[in-house]
Design an enzyme around this catalytic site. Sequence first.
Site, mmCIF file in Angstrom:
data_model
loop_
_atom_site.group_PDB
_atom_site.id
_atom_site.type_symbol
_atom_site.label_atom_id
_atom_site.label_comp_id
_atom_site.label_asym_id
_atom_site.label_seq_id
_atom_site.Cartn_x
_atom_site.Cartn_y
_atom_site.Cartn_z
ATOM 1 N N ARG A 123 -46.935 20.998 -31.231
ATOM 2 C CA ARG A 123 -46.959 19.479 -31.645
ATOM 3 C C ARG A 123 -49.096 19.653 -30.880
ATOM 4 O O ARG A 123 -49.367 20.260 -29.610
ATOM 5 C CB ARG A 123 -47.236 18.581 -30.932
ATOM 6 N N SER A 124 -49.857 18.906 -32.115
ATOM 7 C CA SER A 124 -50.968 19.406 -30.859
ATOM 8 C C SER A 124 -51.886 18.182 -29.975
ATOM 9 O O SER A 124 -50.574 17.144 -29.685
ATOM 10 C CB SER A 124 -52.360 18.811 -31.926
ATOM 11 N N GLU A 136 -46.328 30.546 -17.577
ATOM 12 C CA GLU A 136 -46.528 31.311 -16.791
ATOM 13 C C GLU A 136 -46.833 30.834 -15.693
ATOM 14 O O GLU A 136 -46.635 31.413 -14.829
ATOM 15 C CB GLU A 136 -47.434 33.002 -17.791
ATOM 16 N N HIS A 143 -32.431 32.922 -16.190
ATOM 17 C CA HIS A 143 -31.862 33.586 -15.579
ATOM 18 C C HIS A 143 -32.368 33.577 -14.023
ATOM 19 O O HIS A 143 -33.623 34.475 -13.897
ATOM 20 C CB HIS A 143 -31.081 35.311 -16.744
ATOM 21 N N GLY A 196 -45.506 38.360 -14.273
ATOM 22 C CA GLY A 196 -44.718 38.081 -15.316
ATOM 23 C C GLY A 196 -44.512 39.643 -16.629
ATOM 24 O O GLY A 196 -45.549 40.828 -15.637
ATOM 25 N N HIS A 233 -46.013 26.983 -30.176
ATOM 26 C CA HIS A 233 -47.022 25.381 -30.109
ATOM 27 C C HIS A 233 -46.553 24.413 -30.754
ATOM 28 O O HIS A 233 -46.365 24.500 -32.195
ATOM 29 C CB HIS A 233 -48.202 25.960 -30.258
#
Length: 145
Positions: A94-95, A65, A110, A85, A92
């Site tokens: 992949r760790s 954000e 856009h 926002g 998520h």
Amino acid sequence: MFIDDGIKKRVDQFLNLSEPNMGDALGIEFTSFKPDEVKATMPVDENTVQPFGILHGGASVALAETLASIGAWLNVKDDSKTAVGIEINANHLRSVKKGSRVMGTATPVHIGRSVQVWETAIETEEGKLACISRCTLAIVDRGER
């Protein structure tokens, strides 16, 4: 750090006038500012991990954000307006373990007068996608600060 010449004044304003914020607390460091791409890195450390020592999803969303908001703001032509926002989602994938860094790259989907949508890819140091996020931002009157 790369700064697009066309938005240099706006970036300088952001870098010199912004007050301490969540991005500072998380260690976010900007690496590139362009109207169609904003990049930053963030450490995976005690401020950004969850209790099991991996990158916290909330920290990824905060990075996403932050990048989307700055990207949207750089595209607002009216100085009396800003970007905020209004919706964000993140997958998520992949760790990421404590002790590394992630790189976020936000690009516009856009750019409108009243609404913008930005996508942020967050990658590991090895270039593997860890998180993908989409943020919708409203362009609103700046108001009193």
